[in-house]
Enzyme design. Sequence first.
Site, mmCIF file in Angstrom:
data_model
loop_
_atom_site.group_PDB
_atom_site.id
_atom_site.type_symbol
_atom_site.label_atom_id
_atom_site.label_comp_id
_atom_site.label_asym_id
_atom_site.label_seq_id
_atom_site.Cartn_x
_atom_site.Cartn_y
_atom_site.Cartn_z
ATOM 1 C CB THR A 147 44.969 3.213 37.979
ATOM 2 O OG1 THR A 147 45.037 4.235 36.977
ATOM 3 C CG2 THR A 147 43.800 2.293 37.667
ATOM 4 C CB THR A 185 45.541 6.120 28.770
ATOM 5 O OG1 THR A 185 45.737 4.954 28.149
ATOM 6 C CG2 THR A 185 45.799 6.067 30.131
ATOM 7 C CD GLU A 264 51.345 6.923 35.038
ATOM 8 O OE1 GLU A 264 50.509 6.059 35.320
ATOM 9 O OE2 GLU A 264 52.282 6.724 34.244
#
Length: 393
Positions: A147, A185, A264
């Site tokens: 993702t 996650t 990220e």
Amino acid sequence: MFTILPTKGFIDQIDGFFCDGIHAGLKPNGKLDLGFIYSDTLCDVDAVFTLNKFQAAPVKHFQRYEKGFKTNFVLINSKNANALTGQSGIDNIDKVFSSLKFDLTNPIMSSTGVIGNPLPVEKIVSGANSFNLSSKNGDNLSKAIMTTDAYPKTSLYEVKLEDGSSFKIGSVAKGAGMINPNLATMLCFICTDAAIPQEDMKELLEANSHTTFNAISVDGDTSTNDTVLLLANKKSNTYNKEAFKEALRLVMHDMAMLMVADGEGAKKAVAFEVNGALNDQEAEIAAKALSNSLLVKTALFGEDPNFGRIASTIGASRVTCDENTLVISYNDVIVFNKGEICFDKAQEAKASQVLKNDKYKVICDLGIAEGKFTAYGCDLGYKYVEINADYRS
């Protein structure tokens, strides 16, 4: 005795496993977004899942199967989490599997992406029916499940036992944001041809999760979809519990460290090593407080060796501690030593140099007893805000 050797390649190098990834129209611009793992013999399977109270439909679908079930197929989609979708989310998984042309036994689905959108059943069915189950393309699979990941995450080991027999274990994973202890996650799929007994699978998964996936944090958020899946087709007819446990730990540690490093926009992967705590439980509390602290993370981003933020976070965690026994170091550079501030210009310069590295340790010796735990985290910068402010697009 046994030897564990890192091996280049993907899970498709393990006997009996096949995989691939395709573009099914879930992501824009032709990016890969749907993948599968297939075994030509039935696999024993076990898993550990998110502790988020709102578990996603794929997690609930898995939990409908009877304990000890076997499977030969895992379907994985990105871009859509199929979470907060109620009973229809589970029903949509059944619709997908009932529409596939393959002979599947207890198929498993796993999803990642945006929460709160219905699963695009038609696109997934159309894409999945184009799979070639004899494909061996682990590279495509690793990209299809991404993702916000900056890069794919894979690991592969061969374990050789003293009698000359051997087995392989490998994994493919995704994870970069919404990473927090209690599984982080992430999705992680571990495949092996080891002849591991069913009863050992959960035991070893849970034992190794504690010091790997449950010891990392990017941003303090825990997802609805977190899954660590272990598939064993036993085709090697070889097993040694001690060797398997260590190889599994290595695979899971590899994946956890890649997730932290990919956090990220993160530029720093940091180990928060707490020693000398009252017990291991208090060491874990303090270490995880450090890995989750936004003030600590932003100091790491700014390459600022502000030991005050480290000490303050430990104190706020309410563990047993005393500034007169506390020692704080960045790698081997001591900046606070049992009540003495060692932060003169020379030491600050040395500590600042450590923080310019991509990887380093923040070591905190509480000087109370023998408890210890290491948590892993990363810095937090502008890119994290940019990615998550615009995530749904």
